[in-house]
Design a protein around this motif. Structure first.
Motif, short mmCIF file in Angstrom:
data_model
loop_
_atom_site.label_atom_id
_atom_site.label_comp_id
_atom_site.label_asym_id
_atom_site.label_seq_id
_atom_site.Cartn_x
_atom_site.Cartn_y
_atom_site.Cartn_z
N VAL A 145 9.08 -38.55 -50.79
CA VAL A 145 9.50 -38.21 -52.13
C VAL A 145 10.26 -36.85 -52.12
CG1 VAL A 145 8.40 -37.44 -54.28
CG2 VAL A 145 7.10 -38.91 -52.87
N CYS A 146 11.46 -37.12 -52.57
CA CYS A 146 12.42 -36.10 -52.62
C CYS A 146 12.60 -35.53 -53.87
CB CYS A 146 13.85 -36.56 -52.21
SG CYS A 146 15.04 -35.22 -52.43
N ALA A 147 12.28 -34.43 -54.26
CA ALA A 147 12.19 -33.64 -55.50
C ALA A 147 12.86 -32.41 -55.68
CB ALA A 147 10.67 -33.55 -56.08
N GLY A 152 14.97 -23.49 -58.37
CA GLY A 152 15.86 -23.54 -57.13
C GLY A 152 15.52 -24.17 -55.90
N ALA A 153 14.30 -25.10 -56.04
CA ALA A 153 13.84 -25.59 -55.02
C ALA A 153 14.18 -27.17 -54.55
CB ALA A 153 12.28 -25.53 -55.13
N LEU A 154 14.37 -27.54 -53.41
CA LEU A 154 14.43 -28.83 -52.97
C LEU A 154 13.22 -29.28 -51.98
CD1 LEU A 154 16.09 -31.62 -52.46
CD2 LEU A 154 17.30 -30.44 -50.44
N SER A 155 12.51 -30.42 -52.28
CA SER A 155 11.54 -30.58 -51.39
C SER A 155 11.12 -31.92 -50.81
CB SER A 155 10.10 -30.13 -52.25
OG SER A 155 9.86 -31.15 -53.16
N PHE A 156 10.95 -32.00 -49.85
CA PHE A 156 10.53 -33.60 -49.09
C PHE A 156 9.12 -33.58 -48.82
CE2 PHE A 156 15.06 -32.67 -48.44
CZ PHE A 156 15.62 -33.75 -48.57
N ASP A 157 8.25 -34.60 -49.35
CA ASP A 157 7.10 -34.94 -48.89
C ASP A 157 7.07 -36.05 -48.21
OD1 ASP A 157 4.78 -32.88 -50.30
OD2 ASP A 157 6.80 -33.00 -51.53
N ALA A 171 11.47 -35.82 -39.59
CA ALA A 171 12.23 -34.33 -39.87
C ALA A 171 13.75 -34.79 -40.90
CB ALA A 171 12.83 -33.75 -38.82
N HIS A 172 13.54 -33.76 -41.98
CA HIS A 172 14.98 -33.66 -42.46
C HIS A 172 15.94 -33.18 -41.89
CE1 HIS A 172 17.71 -33.41 -45.44
NE2 HIS A 172 17.83 -32.12 -45.57
N THR A 317 -3.71 -40.38 -42.21
CA THR A 317 -2.33 -40.30 -42.67
C THR A 317 -1.57 -39.06 -42.38
OG1 THR A 317 -3.20 -41.42 -44.84
CG2 THR A 317 -1.44 -39.98 -45.16
N TYR A 318 -0.37 -39.27 -42.02
CA TYR A 318 0.43 -38.26 -41.62
C TYR A 318 1.23 -37.67 -42.90
CZ TYR A 318 5.30 -36.40 -40.05
OH TYR A 318 6.49 -35.70 -39.98
N ARG A 319 1.17 -36.16 -42.79
CA ARG A 319 1.66 -35.65 -44.05
C ARG A 319 2.47 -34.40 -43.63
NH1 ARG A 319 -1.42 -37.64 -48.23
NH2 ARG A 319 -3.36 -38.50 -48.07
N HIS A 320 3.64 -34.56 -44.13
CA HIS A 320 4.76 -33.45 -43.69
C HIS A 320 5.15 -32.96 -45.13
CE1 HIS A 320 8.71 -32.53 -41.44
NE2 HIS A 320 8.43 -31.59 -42.19
N ARG A 321 5.33 -31.72 -45.33
CA ARG A 321 5.97 -31.15 -46.47
C ARG A 321 7.15 -29.96 -46.00
NH1 ARG A 321 2.75 -28.79 -51.15
NH2 ARG A 321 4.31 -29.05 -52.03
N VAL A 322 8.21 -29.97 -46.64
CA VAL A 322 9.18 -28.88 -46.37
C VAL A 322 10.06 -28.76 -47.70
CG1 VAL A 322 10.70 -30.74 -45.81
CG2 VAL A 322 11.22 -28.15 -45.18
#
Length: 332
Positions: A145-147, A152-157, A171-172, A317-322
Motif C-alpha cells: 500500500v503506497c500512500a 508531507g509523508a510518503l509511506s509504503f506498507d 525494500a523500497h 504475516t510479513y509486515r514492513h512499514r516505511v
C-alpha cells in the motif's frame, strides 16, 4: 484526483500502467512494473525528489531497480544459498554469477503488479510469486500500500504470506535527491545506528558488526555524506519493531527527509554506479546523482545465524512499514 493511465510497453509485450496519487503536499506516480515510484513532487519545490524516467525501456536496463519494491529477498545472498529445515536451497545468481541480488533476475522489481484498489491518496498493489520462482520455495502473496497520508509523508506498507517457509525481505529502492543537484554527496545525513556491516569484494557482509565510532560510517550526528563510498547496511536493531525514525537526510537548500521504519536494517548506497542517462525533466544523471536509503532485513541474513530473522513461515504475516517525511529540515 487519482488516475490510472498507460505508461508503456515492455520489450516482451507486457503493458505497464501508472497511477497518480496526490495528498499532503505531494504528488506520486506509481507504476505497475515493479511497483516503481516513478516520480515524486512536493508543492513549492521546483525539482523531482527522486530519480526516474518517463521511458519504460530505461527501467528494463540502465535504471533497473530504480524506485522499485525489490524482493522476495532484498539486497544480496552470498552464492544464492539458504538452508531451511535442514534442506539447502539455491536461488538465481543474477550478479556476476556470485550472488542473488534483489530476488534474482525476475524479482518483484521486474514483475507486473496488479492495482487492487486506489483512491486520491493511496494505491494497493498485489503480486503472486509462485513456488520455485527464482529458486525460492513457497507461493508468496505480496501486497504493498503506497500512500500520501498527509503532512508531507510518503509511506509504503508491505505485507506477505506464504504456504512454505521461505526467505522474505522486501525494500523500497528509491533514489532521493533533495536539492536537484548533480551530486548528492553534499547532502547531510544522520543515522541512528551504532554499528554497520563491513563487506567483502562481492558486497557480502563479512559477519562482523563493526562500531561506527571513529570511522567514516559514524552518522550518529548529522554530517555531509562525503566521498568515502557507501553501499553498506547500518544495524538499527535486531528484530522488527514499531515504526520509529531512523535517519534524516538534508539537501543543501534546507529541504529535509526523515526516514521512519519498522525494519532492523538500513542500506545506504551513494549511487556510485548510477549510469549517465537523461532522466526526469531532461536532467542528466550520473554517478552519485541520488542516494538510496533502503529499509530491510540485513543482507545475506540466511547465512549468518546472529543476523535478524529472515524466514517467513505459513501462518505468519510479513509486515514492513516505511515512511519518508518531507519538510524543512531540523536546524533550518
Amino acid at each position: 484526483m487519482s488516475r490510472i493511465e498507460p505508461f508503456g510497453t515492455l520489450s516482451d509485450g507486457r503493458k505497464v500502467e501508472c497511477v497518480t496519487l496526490r495528498g499532503g503536499g505531494l504528488t506520486a506516480r506509481l507504476l505497475t512494473y515493479g511497483a516503481i515510484l516513478q516520480d515524486l513532487r512536493m508543492e513549492g519545490v521546483a525539482h523531482p525528489l527522486v530519480l526516474g524516467s518517463d521511458r519504460i525501456a530505461d527501467y528494463e536496463g540502465p535504471l533497473i531497480h530504480f524506485g522499485a519494491i525489490v524482493g522476495r529477498f532484498a539486497n544480496r545472498i552470498a552464492g544464492g544459498r539458504f538452508r531451511i529445515d535442514g534442506r539447502d536451497g539455491q536461488a538465481d545468481l543474477n550478479e556476476a554469477g556470485r550472488t542473488t541480488l534483489h530476488g534474482g533476475t525476475e524479482g518483484s522489481g521486474r514483475m507486473i503488479w496488479t492495482i487492487a484498489a486506489f483512491s486520491d491518496t493511496s494505491a494497493t498493489l498485489t503480486l503472486e510469486m509462485p513456488d520455485g520462482h527464482m529458486g525460492f520455495p513457497g507461493n508468496l502473496q505480496v501486497q504493498v500500500v503506497c500512500a500520501l497520508p498527509g503532512d508531507g509523508a510518503l509511506s509504503f506498507d508491505i505485507t506477505a504470506t506464504t504456504d512454505k517457509p521461505t526467505p522474505c525481505s522486501f525494500a523500497h529502492h528509491g533514489y532521493f535527491n533533495l536539492d536537484g543537484s548533480d551530486d548528492v554527496r553534499g547532502h547531510s545525513l544522520q543515522i541512528a545506528a551504532d554499528h554497520y556491516l563491513p563487506v567483502d569484494d562481492a558486497q557480502i557482509p563479512t559477519g562482523e558488526e563493526a562500531l561506527v565510532k571513529g570511522t567514516p560510517f559514524d552518522f550518529r550526528d548529522p554530517r555531509e555524506i562525503g566521498r568515502h563510498g557507501y553501499d553498506h547496511n547500518f544495524c538499527l536493531w535486531r528484530s522488527r519493531t514499531e515504526l520509529r525514525p531512523v535517519a534524516l537526510l538534508r539537501g543543501t537548500g534546507g529541504l529535509g527527509m526523515e526516514v521512519d521504519t519498522t525494519e532492523p536494517g538500513l542500506q545506504v548506497y551513494d549511487g556510485a554506479l548510477i549510469p549517465r542517462i537523461e532522466g526526469l525533466e531532461g536532467r542528466q544523471y550520473g554517478p552519485h546523482a541520488g542516494l538510496a536509503l533502503e529499509t530491510q532485513v540485513w543482507p545475506d541474513a540466511p547465512n549468518h545465524s546472529r543476523f535478524p530473522d529472515w524466514l517467513l513461515k505459513p501462518g505468519q504475516t510479513y509486515r514492513h512499514r516505511v515512511a519518508y517525511r518531507f519538510g524543512a529540515a531540523q536546524g533550518q
